[in-house]
Write an enzyme that holds these catalytic residues in place. Structure first.
Site, PDB file in Angstrom:
ATOM      1  N   ARG A 120       0.901  -1.035  -0.049  1.00 29.25           N
ATOM      2  CA  ARG A 120       0.123   0.009   0.045  1.00 29.25           C
ATOM      3  C   ARG A 120       0.962   1.280   0.151  1.00 29.25           C
ATOM      4  O   ARG A 120       0.592   2.181  -0.878  1.00 29.25           O
ATOM      5  CB  ARG A 120      -0.952   0.041   1.177  1.00 29.25           C
ATOM      6  CG  ARG A 120      -1.967   1.211   1.295  1.00 29.25           C
ATOM      7  CD  ARG A 120      -3.112   0.809   2.346  1.00 29.25           C
ATOM      8  NE  ARG A 120      -2.484   0.824   3.360  1.00 29.25           N
ATOM      9  CZ  ARG A 120      -3.368   0.783   4.759  1.00 29.25           C
ATOM     10  NH1 ARG A 120      -4.604   0.484   4.578  1.00 29.25           N
ATOM     11  NH2 ARG A 120      -2.787   1.015   5.929  1.00 29.25           N
ATOM     12  N   LYS A 222      -2.621   6.373   1.546  1.00 29.99           N
ATOM     13  CA  LYS A 222      -2.577   6.989   2.756  1.00 29.99           C
ATOM     14  C   LYS A 222      -1.678   8.272   3.043  1.00 29.99           C
ATOM     15  O   LYS A 222      -0.708   8.245   3.621  1.00 29.99           O
ATOM     16  CB  LYS A 222      -1.956   5.832   3.882  1.00 29.99           C
ATOM     17  CG  LYS A 222      -2.715   5.962   5.071  1.00 29.99           C
ATOM     18  CD  LYS A 222      -2.875   4.626   5.672  1.00 29.99           C
ATOM     19  CE  LYS A 222      -3.160   4.553   7.278  1.00 29.99           C
ATOM     20  NZ  LYS A 222      -4.422   5.328   7.715  1.00 29.99           N
ATOM     21  N   GLU A 258     -16.120   6.819   4.208  1.00 24.98           N
ATOM     22  CA  GLU A 258     -15.368   6.316   5.264  1.00 24.98           C
ATOM     23  C   GLU A 258     -15.582   7.400   6.654  1.00 24.98           C
ATOM     24  O   GLU A 258     -15.904   8.380   6.493  1.00 24.98           O
ATOM     25  CB  GLU A 258     -13.802   6.836   5.119  1.00 24.98           C
ATOM     26  CG  GLU A 258     -13.107   5.657   4.400  1.00 24.98           C
ATOM     27  CD  GLU A 258     -11.778   5.582   4.249  1.00 24.98           C
ATOM     28  OE1 GLU A 258     -11.385   5.750   3.039  1.00 24.98           O
ATOM     29  OE2 GLU A 258     -10.890   5.742   5.238  1.00 24.98           O
TER      30      GLU A 258
HETATM   31  C1  COI Z   1      -4.716   3.453  11.592  1.00 21.32           C
HETATM   32  O1  COI Z   1      -5.748   3.052  11.647  1.00 21.32           O
HETATM   33  O2  COI Z   1      -3.622   2.999  11.747  1.00 21.32           O
HETATM   34  C2  COI Z   1      -4.655   4.712  11.055  1.00 21.32           C
HETATM   35  O3  COI Z   1      -3.786   5.073  10.206  1.00 21.32           O
HETATM   36  C3  COI Z   1      -5.695   5.826  11.409  1.00 21.32           C
HETATM   37  C4  COI Z   1      -5.114   6.909  11.972  1.00 21.32           C
HETATM   38  C5  COI Z   1      -5.564   8.073  11.574  1.00 21.32           C
HETATM   39  C6  COI Z   1      -5.083   6.747  13.568  1.00 21.32           C
END
Ligand code: COI
Length: 375
Positions: A120, A222, A258
């Site tokens: 990813r 991400k 989401e």
């Molecule tokens: C995760 O679930 O690891 C995330 O990246 C969410 C984060 C914004 C706390």
């Protein structure tokens, strides 16, 4: 920590002066001290939340001019120098990942599907025109940093060691262009099993005004800059007593996308549905695993557009993500209308939670090859 050399000298001295029973009890006493201090950092594992807890080491690796990465190294955790001209500071050229290291009952440590995070990150890097470590380098780096911070992996059942790999443009530019050099950095932080900090289910507010991601944007990777735009909306929702916000699609404002930090699922009868990953939804690794586990449980798992109307009519609703794990949703509010959903022991959500956390923590056999043991 008491240096083991001093303990040995002390015991030798005692052996010359004391009886064997006293020596035996001293040995047990000091072994306990040594073992405890080596196995665990000195902290109250029952008080974990999702707070900043610096651990001992971080991992850093920089890209070469040909886009490869080499010479990754562990460094004591601390602040880093950053060039004011770097693309991450000026243009938001950066990605992050979220992973966890789990302590098994036998004391061993394991990761969950780390190659999925590596892939990813590579996909996101392609979108943002950054070079990225290859899968092997990524997993190797994660193993190294977790191993170095092993005493910060919470005891089985008390939490996990959250792993945060970052990839960002660290080289300088002035005009709008990708960085000449990128940095891959991993730090770790122990967290509780409960992201929200309490054990109640989520109560979500559906926001129909500000979408989280737009077609053609970066919602499907991400990207670091996907996250701060939700701060304001989530803050306002929390002030009204909601635990988080569920965002709708940017075109029709009709389909669920989401929650701020996680994917959303609905359960209706024997069908479990979640929004498709067509560019505005993060392809969550927990999401992907739950789709597979739901099919194993005899449910039809569908990736399809889910309207708010269907959401409000669902039997159960839950969220998935690395940080949140599987979190049941007790209620959803949309345009001042609140709907309650089934929660508790006798739900599909709880079954899926038991299955995935069982595999992640080593309580259930991993028949899918998802787990990577570190020890
Ligand atoms: C995760 O679930 O690891 C995330 O990246 C969410 C984060 C914004 C706390």
């Amino acid at each position: 920590m008491i240096p083991s050399r001093n303990i040995t000298s002390y015991l030798i001295l005692q052996s010359k002066q004391s009886n064997p029973t006293k020596i035996k009890s001293l040995l047990i006493f000091f072994t306990r001290i040594l073992v405890n201090e080596e196995l665990y950092a000195n902290m109250d594992w029952d008080k974990l939340g999702f707070d900043v807890i610096p651990t001992d080491y971080m991992y850093i690796m920089k890209s070469n001019s040909d886009g490869t990465f080499s010479n990754g190294t562990l460094l004591p955790f601390g602040t880093i120098d950053i060039n004011p001209h770097s693309t991450v500071l000026n243009y938001g050229q950066g990605l992050f990942e979220g992973m966890k290291a789990y302590k098994r009952e036998d004391g061993g440590v394991q990761l969950f599907r780390p190659e999925e995070n590596a892939l990813r990150m590579r996909m996101g890097a392609e979108r943002l025109l950054m070079p990225a470590p290859n899968v092997e380098q990524y997993i190797d780096a994660v193993k190294h940093v977790v191993h170095a911070n092993k005493r910060w992996v919470p005891p089985h059942g008390k939490g996990t060691l959250y792993i945060r790999p970052l990839l960002f443009g660290s080289g300088p530019v002035m005009g709008l262009s990708p960085a000449p050099q990128c940095t891959f950095l991993i730090y770790t932080n122990p967290i509780s099993n409960n992201y929200k900090g309490d054990t109640t289910s989520f109560n979500l507010l559906v926001d129909d005004k500000l979408p989280r991601a737009y077609p053609g944007g970066t919602g499907g990777v991400k990207n670091i800059s996907n996250y701060s735009p939700v701060f304001q909306v989530v803050k306002e929702a929390k002030a009204k007593g909601f635990s988080d916000v569920l965002f709708l699609d940017a075109v029709e404002h009709k389909y669920i996308e989401e929650v701020s930090s996680c994917n959303a699922f609905i359960v209706k009868g024997k069908v479990i549905s979640t929004a498709p990953t067509l560019g505005t939804i993060l392809p969550g690794i927990t999401r992907k695993s739950i789709i597979e586990l739901a099919s194993d449980l005899g449910y039809k798992a569908k990736e399809r557009k889910v309207s708010v109307k269907e959401l409000l009519d669902a039997d159960e609703v839950f969220c998935t993500g690395t940080a949140v794990g599987i979190s049941e949703v007790g209620s959803v509010t949309y345009k001042d209308k609140s709907v309650q959903f089934k929660t508790g022991a006798d739900t599909v959500t709880k079954k899926l939670y038991g299955l995935i956390t069982g595999i992640q923590t080593g309580l259930l056999e991993d028949t899918k090859g998802w787990v990577v043991k570190i020890d």
